[in-house]
Write an enzyme that holds these catalytic residues in place. Structure first.
Site, PDB file in Angstrom:
ATOM      1  N   ARG A  96      57.536  13.584 -32.004  1.00 18.80           N
ATOM      2  CA  ARG A  96      58.683  14.449 -31.693  1.00 18.80           C
ATOM      3  C   ARG A  96      59.698  13.676 -30.841  1.00 18.80           C
ATOM      4  O   ARG A  96      60.909  13.792 -31.035  1.00 18.80           O
ATOM      5  CB  ARG A  96      58.201  15.695 -30.932  1.00 18.80           C
ATOM      6  CG  ARG A  96      59.364  16.546 -30.435  1.00 18.80           C
ATOM      7  CD  ARG A  96      58.918  17.809 -29.743  1.00 18.80           C
ATOM      8  NE  ARG A  96      60.081  18.532 -29.220  1.00 18.80           N
ATOM      9  CZ  ARG A  96      60.009  19.718 -28.644  1.00 18.80           C
ATOM     10  NH1 ARG A  96      58.860  20.344 -28.513  1.00 18.80           N
ATOM     11  NH2 ARG A  96      61.099  20.307 -28.193  1.00 18.80           N
ATOM     12  N   ASN A 150      56.237  24.239 -37.329  1.00 24.24           N
ATOM     13  CA  ASN A 150      57.606  23.878 -37.676  1.00 24.24           C
ATOM     14  C   ASN A 150      57.663  22.578 -38.468  1.00 24.24           C
ATOM     15  O   ASN A 150      56.665  21.865 -38.514  1.00 24.24           O
ATOM     16  CB  ASN A 150      58.414  23.727 -36.372  1.00 24.24           C
ATOM     17  CG  ASN A 150      58.995  25.061 -35.947  1.00 24.24           C
ATOM     18  OD1 ASN A 150      59.558  25.784 -36.772  1.00 24.24           O
ATOM     19  ND2 ASN A 150      58.856  25.385 -34.668  1.00 24.24           N
ATOM     20  N   CYS A 172      58.753  33.047 -37.534  1.00 26.75           N
ATOM     21  CA  CYS A 172      59.317  32.298 -36.408  1.00 26.75           C
ATOM     22  C   CYS A 172      59.475  33.220 -35.202  1.00 26.75           C
ATOM     23  O   CYS A 172      59.789  34.400 -35.362  1.00 26.75           O
ATOM     24  CB  CYS A 172      60.674  31.757 -36.823  1.00 26.75           C
ATOM     25  SG  CYS A 172      61.545  30.925 -35.504  1.00 26.75           S
ATOM     26  N   ASP A 173      59.321  32.642 -34.014  1.00 28.86           N
ATOM     27  CA  ASP A 173      59.430  33.480 -32.811  1.00 28.86           C
ATOM     28  C   ASP A 173      60.830  33.523 -32.208  1.00 28.86           C
ATOM     29  O   ASP A 173      61.080  34.299 -31.304  1.00 28.86           O
ATOM     30  CB  ASP A 173      58.440  33.008 -31.747  1.00 28.86           C
ATOM     31  CG  ASP A 173      58.827  31.646 -31.179  1.00 28.86           C
ATOM     32  OD1 ASP A 173      59.545  30.897 -31.855  1.00 28.86           O
ATOM     33  OD2 ASP A 173      58.398  31.346 -30.048  1.00 28.86           O
ATOM     34  N   TYR A 270      69.903  28.642 -32.414  1.00 29.49           N
ATOM     35  CA  TYR A 270      69.785  27.312 -33.031  1.00 29.49           C
ATOM     36  C   TYR A 270      71.081  26.867 -33.708  1.00 29.49           C
ATOM     37  O   TYR A 270      71.244  25.678 -33.987  1.00 29.49           O
ATOM     38  CB  TYR A 270      68.636  27.278 -34.048  1.00 29.49           C
ATOM     39  CG  TYR A 270      67.293  27.033 -33.397  1.00 29.49           C
ATOM     40  CD1 TYR A 270      66.879  25.750 -33.074  1.00 29.49           C
ATOM     41  CD2 TYR A 270      66.448  28.088 -33.087  1.00 29.49           C
ATOM     42  CE1 TYR A 270      65.655  25.516 -32.471  1.00 29.49           C
ATOM     43  CE2 TYR A 270      65.224  27.875 -32.485  1.00 29.49           C
ATOM     44  CZ  TYR A 270      64.824  26.578 -32.178  1.00 29.49           C
ATOM     45  OH  TYR A 270      63.622  26.361 -31.574  1.00 29.49           O
ATOM     46  N   ARG A 290      63.857  16.627 -24.823  1.00 27.10           N
ATOM     47  CA  ARG A 290      63.008  17.811 -24.658  1.00 27.10           C
ATOM     48  C   ARG A 290      61.511  17.451 -24.780  1.00 27.10           C
ATOM     49  O   ARG A 290      60.677  17.981 -24.051  1.00 27.10           O
ATOM     50  CB  ARG A 290      63.408  18.851 -25.720  1.00 27.10           C
ATOM     51  CG  ARG A 290      62.697  20.168 -25.613  1.00 27.10           C
ATOM     52  CD  ARG A 290      63.139  20.986 -24.404  1.00 27.10           C
ATOM     53  NE  ARG A 290      62.265  22.124 -24.212  1.00 27.10           N
ATOM     54  CZ  ARG A 290      62.043  22.726 -23.045  1.00 27.10           C
ATOM     55  NH1 ARG A 290      62.639  22.308 -21.949  1.00 27.10           N
ATOM     56  NH2 ARG A 290      61.242  23.746 -22.963  1.00 27.10           N
TER      57      ARG A 290
HETATM   58  P1  NAD Z   1      50.800  20.378 -29.865  1.00 24.63           P
HETATM   59  O1  NAD Z   1      51.026  18.943 -30.213  1.00 24.63           O
HETATM   60  O2  NAD Z   1      50.436  20.752 -28.464  1.00 24.63           O
HETATM   61  O3  NAD Z   1      49.662  20.948 -30.815  1.00 24.63           O
HETATM   62  C1  NAD Z   1      49.592  20.716 -32.157  1.00 24.63           C
HETATM   63  C2  NAD Z   1      48.154  20.433 -32.556  1.00 24.63           C
HETATM   64  O4  NAD Z   1      48.147  20.241 -33.977  1.00 24.63           O
HETATM   65  C3  NAD Z   1      47.564  19.161 -31.933  1.00 24.63           C
HETATM   66  O5  NAD Z   1      46.360  19.449 -31.280  1.00 24.63           O
HETATM   67  C4  NAD Z   1      47.354  18.237 -33.122  1.00 24.63           C
HETATM   68  O6  NAD Z   1      46.237  17.416 -32.992  1.00 24.63           O
HETATM   69  C5  NAD Z   1      47.188  19.233 -34.253  1.00 24.63           C
HETATM   70  N1  NAD Z   1      47.440  18.681 -35.577  1.00 24.63           N
HETATM   71  C6  NAD Z   1      48.400  17.810 -35.944  1.00 24.63           C
HETATM   72  N2  NAD Z   1      48.322  17.563 -37.262  1.00 24.63           N
HETATM   73  C7  NAD Z   1      47.280  18.290 -37.737  1.00 24.63           C
HETATM   74  C8  NAD Z   1      46.689  18.437 -39.013  1.00 24.63           C
HETATM   75  N3  NAD Z   1      47.183  17.804 -40.076  1.00 24.63           N
HETATM   76  N4  NAD Z   1      45.627  19.258 -39.148  1.00 24.63           N
HETATM   77  C9  NAD Z   1      45.128  19.912 -38.074  1.00 24.63           C
HETATM   78  N5  NAD Z   1      45.649  19.809 -36.835  1.00 24.63           N
HETATM   79  C10 NAD Z   1      46.710  19.008 -36.670  1.00 24.63           C
HETATM   80  O7  NAD Z   1      52.111  21.154 -30.329  1.00 24.63           O
HETATM   81  P2  NAD Z   1      52.743  22.511 -29.828  1.00 24.63           P
HETATM   82  O8  NAD Z   1      53.905  22.235 -28.976  1.00 24.63           O
HETATM   83  O9  NAD Z   1      51.695  23.391 -29.301  1.00 24.63           O
HETATM   84  O10 NAD Z   1      53.311  23.114 -31.187  1.00 24.63           O
HETATM   85  C11 NAD Z   1      52.516  23.425 -32.301  1.00 24.63           C
HETATM   86  C12 NAD Z   1      53.363  23.917 -33.451  1.00 24.63           C
HETATM   87  O11 NAD Z   1      53.819  25.239 -33.244  1.00 24.63           O
HETATM   88  C13 NAD Z   1      54.611  23.100 -33.687  1.00 24.63           C
HETATM   89  O12 NAD Z   1      54.796  22.954 -35.080  1.00 24.63           O
HETATM   90  C14 NAD Z   1      55.699  23.912 -33.081  1.00 24.63           C
HETATM   91  O13 NAD Z   1      56.947  23.584 -33.603  1.00 24.63           O
HETATM   92  C15 NAD Z   1      55.220  25.268 -33.477  1.00 24.63           C
HETATM   93  N6  NAD Z   1      55.811  26.393 -32.770  1.00 24.63           N
HETATM   94  C16 NAD Z   1      56.213  27.391 -33.544  1.00 24.63           C
HETATM   95  C17 NAD Z   1      56.752  28.496 -33.003  1.00 24.63           C
HETATM   96  C18 NAD Z   1      57.186  29.564 -33.955  1.00 24.63           C
HETATM   97  O14 NAD Z   1      57.158  30.715 -33.666  1.00 24.63           O
HETATM   98  N7  NAD Z   1      57.586  29.219 -35.164  1.00 24.63           N
HETATM   99  C19 NAD Z   1      56.892  28.613 -31.634  1.00 24.63           C
HETATM  100  C20 NAD Z   1      56.464  27.576 -30.841  1.00 24.63           C
HETATM  101  C21 NAD Z   1      55.892  26.450 -31.423  1.00 24.63           C
END
Ligand code: NAD
Length: 447
Positions: A96, A150, A172-173, A270, A290
Site C-alpha cells: 500500500r 478493496n 463498502c463502509d 472519495y 496514509r
Molecule cells: P491488514 O493488512 O491489516 O490485513 C489484511 C490481512 O489479509 C493480512 O493479515 C494479510 O496477511 C491477509 N491476506 C493478504 N492476502 C491474502 C490472501 N490472498 N489470502 C488470505 N489472506 C490474505 O489490512 P487492513 O487494513 O485490515 O484491511 C483489510 C482489507 O479491508 C483491505 O482490503 C481494506 O481496504 C479493506 N477495508 C474495507 C472496508 C470496507 O468497508 N470496504 C473498510 C476498511 C477496510
C-alpha cells in the site's frame, strides 16, 4: 429464548487490523445473528496468530459455546461455513505504501483505492478474492461471500466476469460512515431513522434523496450544512483531539468543495481524489503517506493490545475497540440468513437500474436483501455531469480487469491514462513502469 438458527463464519484476512473489532462487534450482535463457529483464514500464519490468540481468548472466556479455529489451510477454513467475511489486503501495508508513494513521485494522487494506486492494488486483489470464492464453492457451496476487501469496484467487476454465478456480495463502509455523520447533522439516532437514495460506482457516488420515516425531505437541511462544513461533525472533532489523527476530518471538510460543483446532490468523500486532485497532492507528504500513518498507529496499537491480552491471559474490555460501524456486515448476513429484506447499499450489476448507463457496469445502489440475494431498486436517469464522470471511471475499472485477464500492458496503460487523476499518457506510462517493477510477485505477467 433465542430460536434463531446459528451460523458458522470464516473471516478471511484473519490477521487484519480490523478483525478484533469485528469479533467484538459479532459477539455484541449474537441476539440477532447467533454463531456456532468462528474461523480465521489468512495466508500469513505469523501475522494471523497474534490476532487469533487474543480473539480466541476473548471468545472462549465470554462465549465458550462458540467453536474457534485459526488456520492457513483452505479446506479446514472453508468447510462447514455459512458466510465468508472477506477483508484481505494482498501485499499488506508495505505494498500500500508503494501504491501511494509511486504516483506521488510524479505529482499524481497516491491513494489506496483511487487513481494508479487503486489500480495497482486491484491488480493484486483479483487473484486473492478469486481464490476465496473458489475455496468457498469447493468446500461450502451454499455459503455467501461478503466481500469488503478493496478496491471493491475492481474486485466486483472481476468477479462479475470471472465468477458470474457465484454467491459473492461486495459492500463498502464509506457511505455508512457518511450517513452516520448525516444522522448527527440532522439530530437522528439510528441509520434506520432515515431512508436514502444513492447511485454511483464504489468510492464514486452521490446521494440524491434523504428522507425521514414520515417522508419529509431532509436534503435542504443537509445541503445547508454541507455547503458550510462538509460532513464534519462535532463528534469527529472530539475524536480527532482524543486520537491525534485529523486526516478524516480534513476529508469530511473537503466535501464542502466537491459539493459546490453540483449543489443538487451530496457527494461521496472519495470524489475529492477525482475533483480536487491538485489540492490533495498539495496536502500530501510524499515521504509519509496514509500507509505510514496506519502502520505507526492502528497496526501497532492493535497488535500490541492483542499480544498483551495473551500475555496477561485476560481481556478487561478496553484494550481493543468494538467496531460498531461494521455492524453493516451483520445487517447483510442477517438479511441473507433470515430473509429480512433490509435496505442496503451494495455493488451490483447495473442491468438497467441506472437507465442511461452501461448495463454491465458494477454500480453502487440501494438494494432490498433477502435470502434470495439482493434486489436492486430502480434509480432512473442520472444527470450528464455524474454520467460523464462515471463513464470515464467505469472504463478505467473495466480496462484493469481486461489487463488482468489478458496480461495486457497496453490495457493497463490505457486504464491509468484514463483515470481522471492522471494528467497525460506519458506520466501514466512512467507510473505504470514503476508500479509493474515492484508488483511482479503479485500481478500477472504483462505483454
Ligand atoms: P491488514 O493488512 O491489516 O490485513 C489484511 C490481512 O489479509 C493480512 O493479515 C494479510 O496477511 C491477509 N491476506 C493478504 N492476502 C491474502 C490472501 N490472498 N489470502 C488470505 N489472506 C490474505 O489490512 P487492513 O487494513 O485490515 O484491511 C483489510 C482489507 O479491508 C483491505 O482490503 C481494506 O481496504 C479493506 N477495508 C474495507 C472496508 C470496507 O468497508 N470496504 C473498510 C476498511 C477496510
Amino acid at each position: 429464548m433465542n430460536t434463531l438458527e446459528k451460523s458458522s463464519v470464516v473471516i478471511a484476512g484473519g490477521g487484519s487490523t480490523y478483525t478484533p473489532g469485528i469479533i467484538l462487534m459479532l459477539l455484541d450482535h449474537l441476539d440477532r445473528f447467533p454463531l456456532r463457529k468462528i474461523k480465521f483464514y489468512d495466508n500469513d500464519e505469523e501475522r494471523q496468530k497474534v490476532i487469533a490468540d487474543a480473539c480466541e481468548l476473548i471468545i472462549h472466556k465470554n462465549h465458550p459455546e462458540i467453536e474457534f479455529l485459526a488456520t492457513c489451510n483452505p479446506e479446514e477454513a472453508f468447510t462447514d461455513v455459512d458466510f465468508v467475511m472477506a477483508h484481505i489486503r494482498v501485499g499488506k501495508y508495505k505494498m500500500r505504501e508503494l501504491d501511494e508513494k509511486i504516483p506521488m513521485k510524479y505529482g499524481v494522487v497516491g491513494q489506496e483505492t483511487c487513481g494508479p494506486g487503486g489500480i495497482a492494488y486491484g491488480m493484486r486483489s483479483i487473484q486473492g478474492v478469486l481464490d476465496l470464492v473458489d475455496y468457498m464453492e469447493k468446500y461450502s457451496p451454499n455459503a455467501w461471500l461478503l466481500n469488503y476487501s478493496n478496491p471493491a469496484a475492481i474486485v466486483a467487476e472481476a468477479m462479475r466476469r470471472l465468477r458470474p454465478h457465484s454467491k459473492i456480495l461486495n459492500i463498502c463502509d464509506m457511505p455508512i460512515s457518511i450517513e452516520n455523520n448525516m444522522l448527527e447533522i440532522l439530530g437522528f439516532e439510528k441509520r434506520s431513522d432515515i431512508v436514502t437514495k444513492y447511485y454511483g460506482l464504489n468510492h464514486f457516488g452521490w446521494w440524491y434523496d434523504v428522507r425521514d420515516k414520515e417522508g419529509n425531505d431532509l436534503m435542504p437541511k443537509l445541503k445547508e450544512y454541507v455547503k458550510e462544513n462538509g460532513y464534519l461533525v462535532q463528534s469527529d472533532i472530539d475524536s480527532a483531539k482524543q486520537h491525534g489523527d485529523n486526516s478524516w476530518n480534513e476529508t469530511y471538510k473537503m466535501a464542502k468543495d466537491i459539493y459546490a460543483i453540483d449543489p443538487d446532490t451530496l457527494p461521496n468523500t472519495y470524489l475529492k481524489y477525482y475533483l480536487l486532485p491538485d489540492t490533495v497532492v498539495e496536502h500530501t507528504d510524499p515521504n509519509y503517506t496514509r500507509a505510514n500513518q496506519v502502520m505507526d498507529t492502528r497496526e501497532k496499537e492493535v497488535f500490541t493490545a492483542c499480544r498483551q491480552i495473551v500475555e496477561k491471559n485476560e481481556f478487561r474490555g478496553d484494550e481493543l475497540s468494538l467496531d460498531e460501524h461494521a455492524s453493516y456486515i451483520v445487517d447483510l448476513a442477517t438479511a441473507l440468513k433470515f430473509n429480512t429484506y433490509a435496505r442496503m447499499l451494495l455493488i451490483v450489476e447495473n442491468n438497467g437500474i441506472i437507465e442511461n448507463f452501461d448495463k454491465t457496469a458494477m454500480v453502487e445502489v440501494p438494494c432490498l436483501v433477502s435470502s434470495a440475494g439482493p434486489e436492486p431498486l430502480f434509480v432512473g436517469t442520472i444527470p450528464t455531469f455524474q454520467k460523464g464522470m462515471m463513464e470515464e471511471q467505469v472504463a478505467v475499472e473495466k480496462l484493469v480487469v481486461d489487463a488482468w485477464m489478458e496480461g495486457s500492458y497496453q490495457k493497463l496503460w490505457q486504464a491509468i491514462a484514463l483515470s481522471k487523476t492522471v494528467p497525460s499518457v506519458t506520466v501514466a506510462k512512467q507510473i505504470l513502469d514503476d508500479l509493474y517493477e515492484v508488483n511482479k510477485a503479485y500481478w500477472p505477467e504483462l505483454k
